[in-house]
Design an enzyme around this catalytic site. Structure first.
Site, PDB file in Angstrom:
ATOM      1  N   HIS A 197      46.141  39.328  36.187  1.00 53.58           N
ATOM      2  CA  HIS A 197      45.406  38.770  37.328  1.00 53.58           C
ATOM      3  C   HIS A 197      44.127  38.077  36.878  1.00 53.58           C
ATOM      4  CE1 HIS A 197      42.396  42.092  37.490  1.00 53.58           C
ATOM      5  NE2 HIS A 197      43.400  42.900  37.253  1.00 53.58           N
TER       6      HIS A 197
ATOM      7  N   ASP B 168      41.385  37.560  38.898  1.00 54.21           N
ATOM      8  CA  ASP B 168      40.177  37.938  39.628  1.00 54.21           C
ATOM      9  C   ASP B 168      39.477  39.139  39.009  1.00 54.21           C
ATOM     10  OD1 ASP B 168      42.416  39.493  40.525  1.00 54.21           O
ATOM     11  OD2 ASP B 168      41.221  40.197  42.219  1.00 54.21           O
TER      12      ASP B 168
ATOM     13  N   ASP C 127      38.902  44.303  32.448  1.00 57.76           N
ATOM     14  CA  ASP C 127      39.789  44.248  33.621  1.00 57.76           C
ATOM     15  C   ASP C 127      39.689  42.893  34.305  1.00 57.76           C
ATOM     16  OD1 ASP C 127      41.482  44.917  35.687  1.00 57.76           O
ATOM     17  OD2 ASP C 127      40.021  46.179  36.727  1.00 57.76           O
TER      18      ASP C 127
ATOM     19  N   GLU D 141      43.977  40.644  42.973  1.00 58.94           N
ATOM     20  CA  GLU D 141      44.519  41.964  42.649  1.00 58.94           C
ATOM     21  C   GLU D 141      43.545  43.071  43.006  1.00 58.94           C
ATOM     22  OE1 GLU D 141      45.248  45.567  40.192  1.00 58.94           O
ATOM     23  OE2 GLU D 141      43.492  44.233  40.171  1.00 58.94           O
ATOM     24  N   GLU D 142      42.248  42.766  42.955  1.00 63.53           N
ATOM     25  CA  GLU D 142      41.235  43.805  43.101  1.00 63.53           C
ATOM     26  C   GLU D 142      40.896  44.147  44.554  1.00 63.53           C
ATOM     27  OE1 GLU D 142      40.361  45.506  40.717  1.00 63.53           O
ATOM     28  OE2 GLU D 142      40.308  44.353  38.858  1.00 63.53           O
TER      29      GLU D 142
ATOM     30  N   GLU E  89      47.042  44.795  32.024  1.00 65.65           N
ATOM     31  CA  GLU E  89      45.936  45.638  32.463  1.00 65.65           C
ATOM     32  C   GLU E  89      45.399  46.405  31.253  1.00 65.65           C
ATOM     33  OE1 GLU E  89      44.302  45.993  35.154  1.00 65.65           O
ATOM     34  OE2 GLU E  89      45.549  45.433  36.869  1.00 65.65           O
TER      35      GLU E  89
ATOM     36  N   HIS F 209      35.287  47.827  36.024  1.00 66.02           N
ATOM     37  CA  HIS F 209      34.449  47.777  37.224  1.00 66.02           C
ATOM     38  C   HIS F 209      33.036  48.314  36.992  1.00 66.02           C
ATOM     39  CE1 HIS F 209      38.340  48.027  39.927  1.00 66.02           C
ATOM     40  NE2 HIS F 209      38.408  47.111  38.973  1.00 66.02           N
TER      41      HIS F 209
END
Length: 364
Positions: A74, A76, A100, A135-136, A164, A338
């Site tokens: 992903h 984003d 991530d 995705e997030e 991932e 994150h």
């Protein structure tokens, strides 16, 4: 920076390419600039066919090989936390999305460059590269989900790798996730005359007792052990400080092993809370690892180490729903995802590219 000014140079080494990706902000819902740059870079490679749907870009080789694998990631990130632009210190690249999963996207793009360029080596399998958005955030906006619904033929394959962050090891499949609301009803009354009412919050005590006493399963699926979890993640009740509440809702989250379908998981939740009102509000399926497949077994051999079960949920479940077994593998450390200080080890990026090259039979 305008959308037109962002250009990705896929000839960069994978560390520099990761830095370039981190320096291109792409918080969920704002991926167009990066998606444009990815599309433009891939369209410059003559041996790839490129399609786009929204901010989702799919590129494929068409060598006519007997096996096709999907490499997905992903675009984003979570919101930036004063951690862009990137910086490199002590063998680490810091920045929003470093683990991530822009380091994983860099691995995808390097492999795409190396098989898609004119006169480049031909891999031992046909490849599909998937770059998707959102995705997030909430599942309804997930770009891979949009592709599954609108263009499933773009995702056809025998095996898939989702990049991932796994800190360089294979995490097979994933657990399913389900949220449900368990509700108690009472009778509203003045709190000074509680004998006239029935307190719905007090009636929720057995729900919490069942959760506290719950013995979660540990399930072996294809040699990987998945640890199930059932927990309260929220509780709501009460309307005022002087009112006996007539409703209380406990929100529970069930993480279930790949040997259970969503229907079976829902039945289990209702069994645990028998006698209470139960409503399933959100559900995503689990995914089996599929490591017995030849492509997967060869991938595990090349990556090395001992594969472990993915204890969370990832988009490998969407591939499983299409009949494409998938694993998680990426250079980033998932424990750093994150965080404000998110980083990826430079060595992990280089190693990931080398291992994927080896798996695909690409010489250097």
């Amino acid at each position: 920076m305008t959308a037109q000014s962002l250009i990705l140079d896929l000839a960069l080494d994978p560390v520099a390419l990761t830095a370039a990706l981190v320096d291109a902000p792409s918080v969920s819902g704002a991926e167009q600039q990066l998606a444009d740059a990815v599309e433009q870079a891939l369209r410059s490679l003559p041996r790839l066919r490129v399609d786009r749907f929204g901010n989702n870009v799919v590129a494929r080789t068409e060598f006519g090989l007997p096996e096709r694998v999907v490499l997905a990631g992903h675009l984003d990130t979570v919101p930036i936390a004063e951690n862009v632009p990137s910086k490199i210190e002590d063998g680490r690249l810091y920045g929003c999305g470093a683990t991530d999963m822009k380091s994983g996207v860099a691995v995808q793009l390097k492999i795409a460059y190396e098989v898609g360029s004119a006169d480049s080596a031909t891999p031992n399998r046909d490849l599909t590269f998937v770059f998707y958005d959102c995705e997030e955030i909430e599942a309804v906006r997930n770009g891979l989900g949009h592709l599954v619904r609108e263009h499933p033929e773009w995702l056809t394959g025998d095996f898939a790798v989702l990049f991932e962050g796994t800190d360089g090891q294979i995490e097979g499949g994933c657990k399913g996730t389900m949220r449900a609301q368990v509700t108690t009803r009472g009778v509203r009354a003045h709190s000074g005359r509680d004998w006239l009412g029935v307190n719905a919050i007090h009636a929720a005590a057995p729900i919490l007792t069942r959760l506290a006493e719950y013995q979660a399963r540990q399930v072996d699926v294809e040699g990987l052990v998945y640890r199930e979890c059932l927990n309260a993640v929220g509780i709501a009740g009460g309307v005022a400080g002087n009112v006996i509440p007539d409703e209380c809702t406990v929100t529970v989250n069930y993480r279930f092993a790949p040997d259970r379908s969503e229907q079976q998981a829902a039945e289990h939740v209702r069994e645990v809370f028998a006698g209470f009102e139960v409503e399933v509000t959100d559900s995503s399926p689990a995914a089996s690892p599929g490591l017995s497949l030849p492509a997967a077994a060869e991938f595990a051999r090349v990556v090395g180490g001992t594969p472990v079960a993915k204890q969370g949920w990832t988009d490998v479940a969407r591939f499983a729903g299409l009949g494409v077994p998938a694993v998680n593998f990426g250079p980033g450390d998932p424990q750093l995802a994150h965080t404000r200080g998110e980083y990826v080890e430079l060595e992990r990026i280089v190693q990931a590219v080398a291992k994927v090259r080896s798996w695909l039979g690409l010489s250097r």
